[in-house]
Scaffold this active site. Structure first.
Site, short mmCIF file in Angstrom:
data_model
loop_
_atom_site.label_atom_id
_atom_site.label_comp_id
_atom_site.label_asym_id
_atom_site.label_seq_id
_atom_site.Cartn_x
_atom_site.Cartn_y
_atom_site.Cartn_z
N SER A 216 0.89 -1.30 -0.07
CA SER A 216 0.10 -0.03 -0.05
C SER A 216 0.87 1.24 0.18
CB SER A 216 -0.96 0.11 1.12
OG SER A 216 -1.94 1.04 1.15
N ASN A 217 0.26 2.31 0.39
CA ASN A 217 1.11 3.64 0.44
C ASN A 217 0.53 4.40 1.65
OD1 ASN A 217 -1.28 5.41 -0.29
ND2 ASN A 217 -1.06 3.98 -2.39
N HIS A 218 1.29 5.63 1.83
CA HIS A 218 0.89 6.52 2.68
C HIS A 218 -0.16 7.52 3.03
CE1 HIS A 218 4.66 5.76 5.26
NE2 HIS A 218 5.22 6.00 4.15
N SER A 219 -1.05 7.28 2.02
CA SER A 219 -2.27 7.93 1.62
C SER A 219 -3.08 7.91 3.40
CB SER A 219 -3.32 7.72 0.66
OG SER A 219 -4.42 8.32 0.77
#
Ligand code: CTP
Length: 222
Positions: free
Chosen positions: A25-28
């Site tokens: 995933s990512n940091h959003s």
């Protein structure tokens, strides 16, 4: 300004499964998307659909949440919800790649496992899929994207605006300490057919309000 309108907002980073317990995933944080849903409700929208990967933020009262994980799930939900929507605002950070193989059972290591390779394959570009849908059925009537960039902010945002067939793009310099992921403020430039509109440092709620006002303006001028 949005009385009678249906607005669809996507929020959060997609989660691309590796096995039943792991994902990429990512940091959003999803905060800008939730602020957009709230701003659309405050502006009197008839229906606000929030397509979200986020479980930790309070749901804006009056919105309908569709919970998703992966980009493919988000793509299906966005296409379906936006098929009768006045506007789609894609605030989600969609993973461009997903693991090619999703293990059905937890991947185990042994004493002599030194490492592992993860092969990633391309995800659909949701906005490009929506662009095709709009070419067929004229919905959603307005499309808004975000551009999170660390380099060449405005030129990259301008080319995304054109390539993805957007009415508006919100460009966000993710290298600035007071903007982007996991902070409550954002410093954005809004690009649309009338040009580039730099905004001051604002809360994500204020950014959302500025976007909603411009979306309403586009809809009212059609
Ligand atoms: N987006 C999308 N589907 C994807 C990737 C991104 O719909 N698979 C949307 C995002 O929600 C955002 C916009 O496209 O509104 C731009 O996202 P961004 O990650 O900045 O751009 P990419 O298309 O991934 O381009 P690049 O990898 O070149 O930065």
């Amino acid at each position: 300004v949005l009385a009678g309108r249906k607005i669809v907002v996507s929020a959060g980073g997609t989660r691309e499964p590796i096995d039943p317990v792991r994902y990429v995933s990512n940091h959003s944080s999803g905060r800008q998307g939730y602020a957009l849903a709230q701003a659309a409700l405050d502006a009197g929208a008839r229906e606000v659909v929030l397509i979200s990967t986020v479980e930790t933020l309070p749901v804006p009262v009056g919105s309908t949440v569709i919970a998703v994980d992966s980009a493919e799930q988000m793509c299906d939900a966005v296409l379906q919800s936006s098929a009768d929507a006045d506007a789609l605002i894609m605030a989600a950070a969609v993973a461009d790649f997903r693991p090619e193989i999703v293990a059905e059972r937890k991947i185990k290591k042994t004493d002599d496992t030194a490492g592992m390779n993860l092969t990633l394959v391309r995800n659909p570009d949701i906005l490009l899929e929506v662009k095709q849908q709009r070419a067929r059925i004229d919905y959603p009537r307005v499309m808004v994207g975000f551009a999170a960039e660390s380099d060449n902010l405005l030129s990259n945002a301008q080319s995304k605006l054109e390539r993805k067939g957007l009415d508006m793009i919100v460009a966000n310099d993710i290298t600035a300490a007071d903007a982007g992921f996991a902070v409550d403020t954002n410093r954005v430039v809004i690009l649309d057919a009338s040009g580039k509109h730099p905004q001051e440092l604002m809360s994500k709620a204020e950014v959302a309000e500025a976007i909603v006002i411009r979306v309403a303006g586009i809809l009212n001028n059609r």
